[in-house]
Design an enzyme around this catalytic site. Structure first.
Site, short mmCIF file in Angstrom:
data_model
loop_
_atom_site.label_atom_id
_atom_site.label_comp_id
_atom_site.label_asym_id
_atom_site.label_seq_id
_atom_site.Cartn_x
_atom_site.Cartn_y
_atom_site.Cartn_z
N HIS A 23 3.88 -1.23 3.67
CA HIS A 23 3.20 0.06 3.53
C HIS A 23 4.28 1.10 3.26
CE1 HIS A 23 0.02 3.03 4.22
NE2 HIS A 23 0.88 3.73 4.93
N ALA B 9 -5.47 6.08 20.53
CA ALA B 9 -5.98 5.37 19.35
C ALA B 9 -6.99 4.29 19.74
CB ALA B 9 -4.81 4.76 18.58
N SER C 65 0.87 -1.19 0.00
CA SER C 65 0.00 0.00 0.00
C SER C 65 0.90 1.23 0.00
CB SER C 65 -0.91 -0.01 1.23
OG SER C 65 -0.16 -0.24 2.40
N ASP D 5 -0.64 13.77 17.16
CA ASP D 5 0.05 14.72 18.04
C ASP D 5 -0.61 16.07 17.84
OD1 ASP D 5 2.18 12.90 18.88
OD2 ASP D 5 2.81 13.01 16.78
N PHE E 165 13.13 14.32 10.83
CA PHE E 165 11.89 13.62 11.12
C PHE E 165 12.13 12.42 12.04
CE2 PHE E 165 8.14 11.00 9.84
CZ PHE E 165 7.20 11.84 10.42
N GLU F 113 1.33 5.46 0.96
CA GLU F 113 0.83 6.59 1.76
C GLU F 113 1.22 7.92 1.14
OE1 GLU F 113 1.20 6.28 6.07
OE2 GLU F 113 1.98 8.33 6.12
P1 FAD Z 1 -1.37 5.63 20.60
O1 FAD Z 1 -1.42 4.20 20.19
O2 FAD Z 1 -2.61 6.19 21.20
O3 FAD Z 1 -0.14 5.75 21.63
C1 FAD Z 1 0.44 7.00 21.96
C2 FAD Z 1 1.35 6.86 23.18
O4 FAD Z 1 0.57 6.66 24.36
C3 FAD Z 1 2.33 5.69 23.17
O5 FAD Z 1 3.48 6.11 23.87
C4 FAD Z 1 1.61 4.58 23.92
O6 FAD Z 1 2.52 3.70 24.57
C5 FAD Z 1 0.76 5.34 24.90
N1 FAD Z 1 -0.62 4.83 25.04
C6 FAD Z 1 -1.37 4.21 24.08
N2 FAD Z 1 -2.60 3.96 24.54
C7 FAD Z 1 -2.64 4.44 25.81
C8 FAD Z 1 -3.65 4.49 26.81
N3 FAD Z 1 -4.87 3.99 26.59
N4 FAD Z 1 -3.34 5.07 28.03
C9 FAD Z 1 -2.11 5.57 28.26
N5 FAD Z 1 -1.09 5.54 27.35
C10 FAD Z 1 -1.36 5.00 26.14
N6 FAD Z 1 0.51 11.42 12.76
C11 FAD Z 1 -0.29 12.38 12.26
O7 FAD Z 1 -0.36 13.48 12.82
N7 FAD Z 1 -1.03 12.16 11.11
C12 FAD Z 1 -1.01 10.98 10.47
O8 FAD Z 1 -1.71 10.80 9.47
C13 FAD Z 1 -0.17 9.93 10.97
N8 FAD Z 1 -0.11 8.73 10.37
C14 FAD Z 1 0.64 7.73 10.95
C15 FAD Z 1 0.62 6.45 10.36
C16 FAD Z 1 1.36 5.42 10.91
C17 FAD Z 1 1.32 4.05 10.26
C18 FAD Z 1 2.14 5.64 12.09
C19 FAD Z 1 2.94 4.52 12.70
C20 FAD Z 1 2.15 6.90 12.68
C21 FAD Z 1 1.40 7.95 12.11
N9 FAD Z 1 1.38 9.22 12.69
C22 FAD Z 1 0.58 10.21 12.16
C23 FAD Z 1 2.15 9.51 13.90
C24 FAD Z 1 1.33 9.29 15.19
O9 FAD Z 1 0.17 10.10 15.16
C25 FAD Z 1 2.17 9.63 16.39
O10 FAD Z 1 3.22 8.71 16.52
C26 FAD Z 1 1.42 9.76 17.70
O11 FAD Z 1 2.31 10.31 18.68
C27 FAD Z 1 0.92 8.44 18.24
O12 FAD Z 1 -0.20 8.00 17.60
P2 FAD Z 1 -0.72 6.47 17.87
O13 FAD Z 1 -2.02 6.32 17.24
O14 FAD Z 1 0.33 5.50 17.56
O15 FAD Z 1 -0.91 6.59 19.46
#
Ligand code: FAD
Length: 280
Positions: free
Chosen positions: A257, A114, A8, A101, A207, A10
């Protein structure tokens, strides 16, 4: 051709009309390579919010299979539900669900993890969307520990997401170790490697320091030997990333990906090197 390996691509939503026009060409060419889907990133602070939606709907109307990235950012449930309805009504059935973020000016807001977004989508839309989440073989920069970071990955997969896509990395051992930890924690959904072609060393280094991806010292020093952006630099980068993908296939990867950075050649050349394209 490796029929059993899917891939895929991006994109990020361009900020200008010129960028949009260029992206149209790039995606039309990349589509000929036969990707499973295209995804479009999302600015959690709202910077690219409408832009993401517009590009996603445009690509969908061109008949492309598209997965919008989504996070709550500073928005409320009504806003996210409305956006999901727009996607659903357009016939889109994939999502990449993220916490994202926030920009500094919104840093007082609580970020919605997430797993919470995945629960929200499943509660409101059932199984309509196939949902991907992110994961971090070299550990998310804010995680308090390695095992804990994987526990949170399990939590978001258990909340109903279908598979995880990794942050990019250049160290196959990190992926192997990560798969072991996932297995140890009884994660049985696919972990798809995110692959970043090497095109611009300064941008990549900047980055990488933000997102916690490591560029191995040997790789940094080797890249610095080349004139930035030269043909030799690009060919060397493609060779390194092709070699990484080959190691990942050995480790069992069945899908990649690609973070295309909206460019055709680097990703297409790596796919061709890997024999993923039907040359016939
Ligand atoms: P989460 O899974 O929510 O985790 C964030 C942090 O909190 C981690 O340190 C985790 O250990 C901790 N954590 C997780 N769940 C909990 C909980 N329930 N309670 C307490 N702590 C918790 N960023 C963008 O801005 N736009 C994008 O389109 C984008 N696309 C991405 C695509 C991919 C494939 C990846 C890997 C990253 C992408 N990012 C994007 C970056 C991402 O948004 C950042 O890395 C962000 O800081 C974490 O998002 P996440 O969904 O992985 O977070």
């Amino acid at each position: 051709m490796k029929d059993d390996i899917s891939f895929s691509f991006e994109f990020f939503p361009p900020r200008t009309e010129v960028g949009n026009e260029k992206l149209k060409q790039v995606r039309s060419r990349l589509n000929r390579l036969g990707p499973k889907y295209f995804s479009v990133t999302y600015g959690a602070g709202g910077t690219t919010r409408d832009n993401t939606r517009d590009r996603v709907l445009e690509m969908n109307s061109e008949g492309l299979e598209v997965a919008p990235h989504l996070s709550f950012g500073a928005n409320d449930e009504a806003f996210i539900e409305n956006l999901l309805n727009i996607y659903k009504d357009a016939g889109i059935h994939r999502l990449v669900a993220l916490r994202g973020d926030l920009p500094p000016e919104l840093s007082d807001r609580r970020l919605v993890y997430a797993n919470e977004l995945v629960e929200f989508v499943r509660a409101g839309f059932g199984d309509h969307f196939e949902i991907a989440v992110g994961c971090y073989p070299e550990v998310h920069p804010q995680a308090s520990g390695y095992a804990e970071d994987v526990r949170y990955l399990k939590q978001k997969l258990d909340a109903g997401s279908d598979y995880a896509v990794t942050q990019y990395f250049y160290n196959a051992d990190a992926y192997a170790r990560f798969l072991d930890e996932c297995e140890y924690q009884s994660i049985d959904k696919p972990i798809i490697p995110g692959i970043m072609p090497i095109t611009n060393l300064d941008n990549l280094a900047r980055f990488s320091s933000m997102c916690g991806a490591e560029i191995p010292r040997w790789l940094l020093r080797s890249l610095a030997d080349f004139e930035p952006g030269s043909e030799d630099f690009l060919r060397f980068g493609e060779e390194v990333v092709t070699n990484l993908c080959e190691q990942l296939i050995e480790l069992g990867a069945e899908s990649f990906h690609f973070y295309t950075m909206n460019q055709y050649e680097p990703t297409a050349n790596i796919c061709a090197n890997l024999g993923l394209l039907d040359q016939g």
